[in-house]
Design a protein around this motif. Structure first.
Motif, PDB file in Angstrom:
ATOM      1  N   THR A  98       2.987   7.282   6.860  1.00  0.00           N
ATOM      2  CA  THR A  98       3.388   5.883   6.834  1.00  0.00           C
ATOM      3  C   THR A  98       4.040   5.617   5.486  1.00  0.00           C
ATOM      4  N   ILE A  99       5.251   5.096   5.488  1.00  0.00           N
ATOM      5  CA  ILE A  99       5.948   4.829   4.230  1.00  0.00           C
ATOM      6  C   ILE A  99       5.434   3.502   3.690  1.00  0.00           C
ATOM      7  N   ILE A 100       4.363   3.587   2.919  1.00  0.00           N
ATOM      8  CA  ILE A 100       3.690   2.384   2.447  1.00  0.00           C
ATOM      9  C   ILE A 100       4.570   1.603   1.467  1.00  0.00           C
ATOM     10  N   SER A 101       5.487   2.268   0.798  1.00  0.00           N
ATOM     11  CA  SER A 101       6.356   1.605  -0.182  1.00  0.00           C
ATOM     12  C   SER A 101       7.159   0.464   0.438  1.00  0.00           C
ATOM     13  N   THR A 102       7.589   0.618   1.681  1.00  0.00           N
ATOM     14  CA  THR A 102       8.431  -0.376   2.336  1.00  0.00           C
ATOM     15  C   THR A 102       7.694  -1.103   3.460  1.00  0.00           C
ATOM     16  N   SER A 103       6.370  -1.026   3.437  1.00  0.00           N
ATOM     17  CA  SER A 103       5.551  -1.687   4.455  1.00  0.00           C
ATOM     18  C   SER A 103       4.604  -2.673   3.786  1.00  0.00           C
ATOM     19  N   ASP A 104       4.114  -3.626   4.552  1.00  0.00           N
ATOM     20  CA  ASP A 104       3.097  -4.541   4.056  1.00  0.00           C
ATOM     21  C   ASP A 104       1.725  -3.910   4.292  1.00  0.00           C
ATOM     22  N   PRO A 105       0.972  -3.618   3.247  1.00  0.00           N
ATOM     23  CA  PRO A 105      -0.327  -2.967   3.433  1.00  0.00           C
ATOM     24  C   PRO A 105      -1.284  -3.739   4.336  1.00  0.00           C
ATOM     25  N   VAL A 106      -1.188  -5.066   4.335  1.00  0.00           N
ATOM     26  CA  VAL A 106      -2.045  -5.847   5.228  1.00  0.00           C
ATOM     27  C   VAL A 106      -1.722  -5.507   6.673  1.00  0.00           C
ATOM     28  N   ARG A 107      -0.436  -5.494   6.988  1.00  0.00           N
ATOM     29  CA  ARG A 107      -0.015  -5.218   8.366  1.00  0.00           C
ATOM     30  C   ARG A 107      -0.330  -3.776   8.764  1.00  0.00           C
ATOM     31  N   VAL A 108      -0.124  -2.849   7.838  1.00  0.00           N
ATOM     32  CA  VAL A 108      -0.450  -1.449   8.129  1.00  0.00           C
ATOM     33  C   VAL A 108      -1.927  -1.315   8.469  1.00  0.00           C
ATOM     34  N   PHE A 109      -2.788  -1.962   7.675  1.00  0.00           N
ATOM     35  CA  PHE A 109      -4.218  -1.867   7.950  1.00  0.00           C
ATOM     36  C   PHE A 109      -4.556  -2.513   9.291  1.00  0.00           C
ATOM     37  N   GLU A 110      -3.993  -3.687   9.566  1.00  0.00           N
ATOM     38  CA  GLU A 110      -4.267  -4.352  10.844  1.00  0.00           C
ATOM     39  C   GLU A 110      -3.895  -3.449  12.019  1.00  0.00           C
ATOM     40  N   LEU A 118      -9.080   1.130  19.453  1.00  0.00           N
ATOM     41  CA  LEU A 118      -8.636   1.571  20.782  1.00  0.00           C
ATOM     42  C   LEU A 118      -8.998   3.033  21.046  1.00  0.00           C
ATOM     43  N   SER A 119      -9.015   3.843  19.991  1.00  0.00           N
ATOM     44  CA  SER A 119      -9.208   5.288  20.154  1.00  0.00           C
ATOM     45  C   SER A 119     -10.657   5.717  20.007  1.00  0.00           C
ATOM     46  N   GLY A 120     -11.558   4.782  19.755  1.00  0.00           N
ATOM     47  CA  GLY A 120     -12.947   5.155  19.554  1.00  0.00           C
ATOM     48  C   GLY A 120     -13.207   5.791  18.203  1.00  0.00           C
ATOM     49  N   GLY A 121     -12.486   5.340  17.171  1.00  0.00           N
ATOM     50  CA  GLY A 121     -12.747   5.806  15.820  1.00  0.00           C
ATOM     51  C   GLY A 121     -12.040   7.076  15.421  1.00  0.00           C
ATOM     52  N   ARG A 122     -10.835   7.321  15.948  1.00  0.00           N
ATOM     53  CA  ARG A 122     -10.143   8.591  15.690  1.00  0.00           C
ATOM     54  C   ARG A 122      -8.957   8.472  14.738  1.00  0.00           C
ATOM     55  N   MET A 123      -8.696   7.299  14.180  1.00  0.00           N
ATOM     56  CA  MET A 123      -7.460   7.051  13.434  1.00  0.00           C
ATOM     57  C   MET A 123      -7.591   7.343  11.941  1.00  0.00           C
ATOM     58  N   GLU A 124      -6.528   7.957  11.375  1.00  0.00           N
ATOM     59  CA  GLU A 124      -6.401   8.175   9.942  1.00  0.00           C
ATOM     60  C   GLU A 124      -4.992   7.759   9.515  1.00  0.00           C
ATOM     61  N   VAL A 125      -4.826   7.512   8.211  1.00  0.00           N
ATOM     62  CA  VAL A 125      -3.521   7.120   7.671  1.00  0.00           C
ATOM     63  C   VAL A 125      -3.148   8.077   6.546  1.00  0.00           C
ATOM     64  N   VAL A 126      -1.925   8.615   6.606  1.00  0.00           N
ATOM     65  CA  VAL A 126      -1.331   9.335   5.483  1.00  0.00           C
ATOM     66  C   VAL A 126      -0.248   8.434   4.917  1.00  0.00           C
ATOM     67  N   ALA A 127      -0.388   8.029   3.671  1.00  0.00           N
ATOM     68  CA  ALA A 127       0.562   7.105   3.045  1.00  0.00           C
ATOM     69  C   ALA A 127       1.502   7.869   2.130  1.00  0.00           C
ATOM     70  N   GLY A 128       2.818   7.638   2.306  1.00  0.00           N
ATOM     71  CA  GLY A 128       3.810   8.360   1.519  1.00  0.00           C
ATOM     72  C   GLY A 128       4.934   7.475   1.034  1.00  0.00           C
TER      73      GLY A 128
END
Length: 363
Positions: A98-110, A118-128
């Motif tokens: 996820t290109i956090i530099s050009t994204s809103d961190p609030v929206r990314v987290f939401e 939705l996935s039952g706890g399977r999600m991770e984020v790689v921020a670049g």
């Protein structure tokens, strides 16, 4: 004195061996062998199908990154990951990155937290940061702020991840005053594993170690030894700042293509990697450099199952990493050929690599 790490760590069972997964950047390129390019709608469905195949083959992780240039369909990568969350049941899913530099961190987290629910706890984020920088102008940011944008927004993303209510003052967005950021993941941390993507910069690896977050490093090519210094610096810096390096996961990623015969793999895959690099980066992949991938010390995981096992074990000995993610669809590879790689990976590579990389606590 060891710090108590405040960050949410991915759950990786080292007693089962190194985690192995796949990633896609959503390339939408012609197949260089046929000259044909499938419709964008079909390409998106193929990525979801590849994730299902990866799960069926027993792989650990499936990632989708974002790219906003021509020849890609992954601009809304979190929406694509949401579809993958619904199509799968067990495999971990992650952005990559996820290109956090050009994204809103609030929206990314939401968005990412919603996928986690939705996935039952399977999600991770790689921020670049983004290696292809056209999206800065597209999304209204200045390249002059390349480093400052990433550092500020990555810090805010971590704060949101670790606190339901956030007070924030920064340079690139309006302040947050006791702002509640929901929904929250339904785990004991009420947060997500967040990795820092590290490119060619030693300083970025050092910053990841300084704050004690997991490190994700992608490799295009070259000897594995060339990438060891960043991982070593990351762990040394973490230790100097009171973190236990053994508790900080490291992931690497790179090109992967498997055939029963090594030379068939190199002959088939080179047009994909060469033409794909021309379309995405403006210049092809040197043929001699690609051929050097046959050396077991190269980070390019292309070849026969036996050759890939040897290379992955060499890389694990070099990096002592917890996760490897292969990019198997670059440059217009057909779904049938993606399936062939996944089948060989699941049947012949994964069991051997896991058998030889199992670690007990403290190793």
């Amino acid at each position: 004195m060891e710090n108590e790490n405040p960050h949410v760590m991915p759950e990786i069972d080292r007693s089962k061996g190194m985690e192995i997964g796949l990633y896609s950047l959503g390339e939408h390129m012609p197949n260089p062998h046929t000259g044909e390019r499938i419709p964008a709608s079909l390409r998106l469905k193929e990525i979801v199908e590849a994730a299902k195949m990866a799960e069926d083959a027993g792989l650990d992780v499936f990632q989708v990154g974002e790219s906003h240039q021509e020849h890609f369909v992954s601009q809304a990568h979190l929406i694509l990951l949401s579809s993958i969350a619904q199509a799968t049941d067990r495999i971990k899913i992650s952005s990559g990155s996820t290109i956090i530099s050009t994204s809103d961190p609030v929206r990314v987290f939401e968005d990412a937290s919603t996928i986690d629910l939705l996935s039952g706890g399977r999600m991770e984020v790689v921020a670049g940061r983004a290696s292809r920088v056209g999206l800065y102008e597209l999304l209204g940011y200045s390249l002059n702020d390349y480093e400052a944008l990433f550092e500020e927004k990555f810090e805010l993303l971590l704060q949101i991840n670790e606190n339901e209510r956030v007070d924030w003052q920064g340079e690139f967005r309006a302040p947050l005053n006791n702002a509640q950021v929901i929904p929250r993941p339904e785990n004991e941390d009420a947060g997500l594993p967040i990795w820092r993507a590290v490119g060619g910069s030693l300083s970025s690896a050092q910053k990841a170690g300084r704050i004690g977050v997991p490190m994700y490093q992608a490799h295009l090519g070259g000897p594995a030894e060339a990438f060891k210094s960043r991982i070593d610096l990351y762990r040394e810096t973490a230790f100097e700042n009171g973190f236990n390096p053994d508790e900080l996961p490291v992931a690497t990623a790179g090109f992967m293509y498997i055939r029963e015969n090594m030379m068939d793999a190199y002959k088939e895959y080179y047009p994909h990697i060469n033409e794909g690099m021309k379309l995405s980066n403006g210049q092809g992949f040197p043929k001699q450099a690609f051929a050097q991938g046959q050396d077991v010390k190269s980070v390019i995981n292309v070849g026969s199952p036996e050759h890939i096992v040897e290379k992955m074990l060499y890389q694990h000995e070099m990096f002592n990493h917890d996760r490897y993610i292969g990019q198997i669809d670059f440059g217009g590879v057909s779904l049938d050929n993606i399936k062939r790689t996944i089948d060989l990976l699941g049947e012949k590579v994964v069991p051997e690599v896991k058998k030889h990389t199992k670690r007990t606590k403290g190793e």
